[in-house]
Design an enzyme around this catalytic site. Structure first.
Site, short mmCIF file in Angstrom:
data_model
loop_
_atom_site.label_atom_id
_atom_site.label_comp_id
_atom_site.label_asym_id
_atom_site.label_seq_id
_atom_site.Cartn_x
_atom_site.Cartn_y
_atom_site.Cartn_z
N GLY A 46 -88.37 90.78 78.96
CA GLY A 46 -89.78 91.06 79.20
C GLY A 46 -90.62 90.99 77.94
O GLY A 46 -90.24 90.39 76.93
N ASN A 76 -85.08 89.61 75.80
CA ASN A 76 -85.13 91.08 75.80
C ASN A 76 -85.77 91.60 77.09
O ASN A 76 -86.36 92.67 77.11
CB ASN A 76 -85.84 91.63 74.56
CG ASN A 76 -87.15 90.93 74.29
OD1 ASN A 76 -87.71 90.28 75.18
ND2 ASN A 76 -87.64 91.04 73.06
N GLY A 90 -103.35 83.04 69.63
CA GLY A 90 -102.27 83.89 70.13
C GLY A 90 -101.97 83.74 71.60
O GLY A 90 -101.55 84.71 72.24
#
Length: 555
Positions: A460, A458, A404
């Site tokens: 951030g 978006n 991730g």
């Protein structure tokens, strides 16, 4: 035959199917790069930094079967280590090559640049070793043995390996075998293979609710295609974990949905957890693919297939090459007729209009995808948004559900498209993730690749906002003129930029992209607090898990 150390390594890389080595030049690897420059059938692709190169080598390996990374000692190796660790976590075979200081300097412990200037030349290998299956510095005396050992281990275990190549030995002559590298797995122990197959077929014959549960190791070890053949012959339904998305076709009549503990698709949890013949492929349950550890397989009769072993309800069989076991099951499993199924009802909902929203965006983007696309989804909004969508047949889905590390997917797209230039690549990435590795867009353009890059702007880190700090500026990032970047990086690029704030603008952009073979950079503007439903649920659960009952909460 007589060859040089560097030429032998290059020949071995070609033997295992590598035609591109991705990396960054440095003085300790330049002698090897000279040999790479002059070699036939293999070339160097320079990345903007070592971390990006490691991500790209990972993406290359996911599409080619193995990738190669080249860095220089110390500063380069450690810069790439995050990417190498990700390959370890995700079970990706990457051959990492680090140009090392000359052999005499390391043996006599000279104080050198790119080191700690303390004469210690073991520390870099010691730092890398926990994240690789083999970490070795070669010499002319052991080069053949150690290079072959590392490459065989890499392919067998599906883990990265690291080879340090001293700068003064690359052109030294050695004796090396003339034959190509044999990477075939050893045959199974015949008795163990027969015993495992007989036991599994015995359990299958009694089963009333058989099921396959697919996770990423099925892909890594080449089990997906034979498991699909087994499922179709014996009419065994299959489910997937979120970390095994689209490994088997999601539009197949035997597919029942995604298993994610308490967050499973409707009806899937009970079928998986009470199956009397549940075939798994070494699943690794973490909080994000288990519904925060709400998975319960205790009531299922589990047949687990590892890469070199199998188990049946707690009885273990070792000494196997598991692909041989699956082939035996396909040959001997009873053939059952397919059960007619009612086609899924089709809906003709009106096309969305007005400002873009996450709820309506992801179904529309799923319809944009084609069979045989390579779809790369960044961790966070993109992966969660696509997870709920059914993808077309034969889509290759690349993401990093366990490691991730955000920013992985842009360089991974570079690597994957280098490995499979004939397939359409569609990348979905958030603006925050893009900013971590944005410079690799320049390499994509330099290599004249043509991915479709869909950037969610978006403003951030929306996934972080839903965990904590919805209104806090630490989750904000500087807004860039993203659409201008292709021409900034390559003024004569053929990549076209598009921007959409409404669904009407999105339709216009997608129509233009569909009609062109050029690469595309599509920026989508979405509200900072808007998110897929799965992300809205994921955020508070993560906050509860991370911070505990006394921790901070979202408003």
């Amino acid at each position: 035959m007589q060859t040089t150390v560097g030429e032998f390594l290059l020949r071995r890389l070609k033997d295992i199917g590598i035609t591109e080595v991705i990396g960054v030049p440095g003085d300790f690897n330049l002698s090897f790069l000279e040999q790479l420059r002059d070699a036939e059938g293999i070339r160097f692709v320079g990345a903007c930094n070592e971390l990006n190169a490691a991500y790209a080598a990972d993406g290359y390996a996911r599409s080619r079967g193995v990738g190669a990374l080249l860095t220089t000692y110390g500063v380069g190796e450690l810069s790439a280590l995050n990417g190498i660790a990700g390959s370890r976590a995700e079970h990706i075979p990457v051959v990492s090559i680090g140009g090392a200081p000359p052999q005499y300097a390391t043996e006599f412990r000279w104080n050198l640049h790119h080191s700690l200037a303390d004469g210690d030349f073991a520390n870099m290998l010691e730092a890398i070793a926990p994240f690789t299956e083999v970490a070795v510095r070669v010499s002319p005396m052991n080069a053949v043995e150690e290079i072959d050992r590392a490459l065989r281990t890499c392919l067998r275990e599906k883990r990265p390996v690291h080879i340090q190549l001293p700068s003064d030995i690359t052109h030294l002559t050695i004796e090396a075998p003339d034959a190509p590298l044999d990477t075939s797995l050893p045959a199974s122990d015949p008795e163990r293979l027969e015993a495992a197959a007989a036991r599994i077929l015995e359990v299958l014959a009694r089963a009333e609710h058989p099921l396959l549960l697919i996770d990423q190791d099925a892909d890594r070890h080449g089990f997906t295609e034979p498991l699909l053949r087994l499922a179709e012959k014996a009419q065994i339904p299959f489910a997937q974990m979120s970390s095994g998305k689209a490994l088997l076709p999601e539009n197949h009549p035997l597919f029942i949905g995604t298993y994610n503990g308490a967050a499973s698709a409707p009806g899937v949890k009970d079928r998986v957890e009470h199956s009397d013949f549940l075939v798994t492929t070494n699943p690794r349950f973490i909080e994000v693919n288990s519904g925060s550890f709400t998975h319960e397989l205790d009531h299922a009769l589990v047949v687990n297939l590892g890469d070199q072993h199998a188990s049946v309800d707690g009885e273990y069989f070792v000494g196997l090459t598991t692909r041989e076991l699956i082939d035996a099951l396909i040959d001997r499993a009873p053939e059952r007729p397919a059960t007619p199924r009612e086609p899924a009802p089709t809906t003709s909902a009106a096309a969305p209009t007005g400002p873009l929203t996450q709820a309506e965006l992801w179904p529309r983007m799923a319809r944009f995808l084609r069979a045989d696309d390579v779809v790369i989804a960044e961790a966070g909004t993109s992966h969660i948004g696509l997870s709920a969508q059914q993808l077309p047949a034969n889509v290759k889905y690349i993401n990093s559900p366990i490691w991730g590390s955000i920013g992985f997917t842009l360089p991974a797209t570079l690597g994957s498209q280098l490995a499979e230039p004939g397939r359409r690549h569609v990348l979905f990435i958030g603006d925050g993730s893009f900013q971590l590795t944005a410079q690799e867009l320049s390499t994509i353009l330099r290599e004249e690749l043509n991915p479709i890059i869909v950037l969610m702007n978006n403003r951030g880190y929306t996934i972080e906002r839903y965990i904590l700090g919805m209104e806090d500026e630490y989750n904000d990032i500087q807004n860039w003129s993203y659409g201008a970047l292709p021409q900034v990086f390559k003024p004569d690029t053929t990549m076209k930029s598009y921007s959409a704030q409404t669904f009407e603008e999105l339709e216009e952009a997608l129509a233009a992209i569909e009609s062109s073979d050029a690469g595309a950079f599509l920026e989508l503007h979405l509200p900072p607090a808007d998110a897929p439903a799965g992300l809205k649920a994921f955020g508070p659960l993560t906050a509860e898990f991370d911070y505990g009952p006394r921790g901070p909460r979202n408003p």
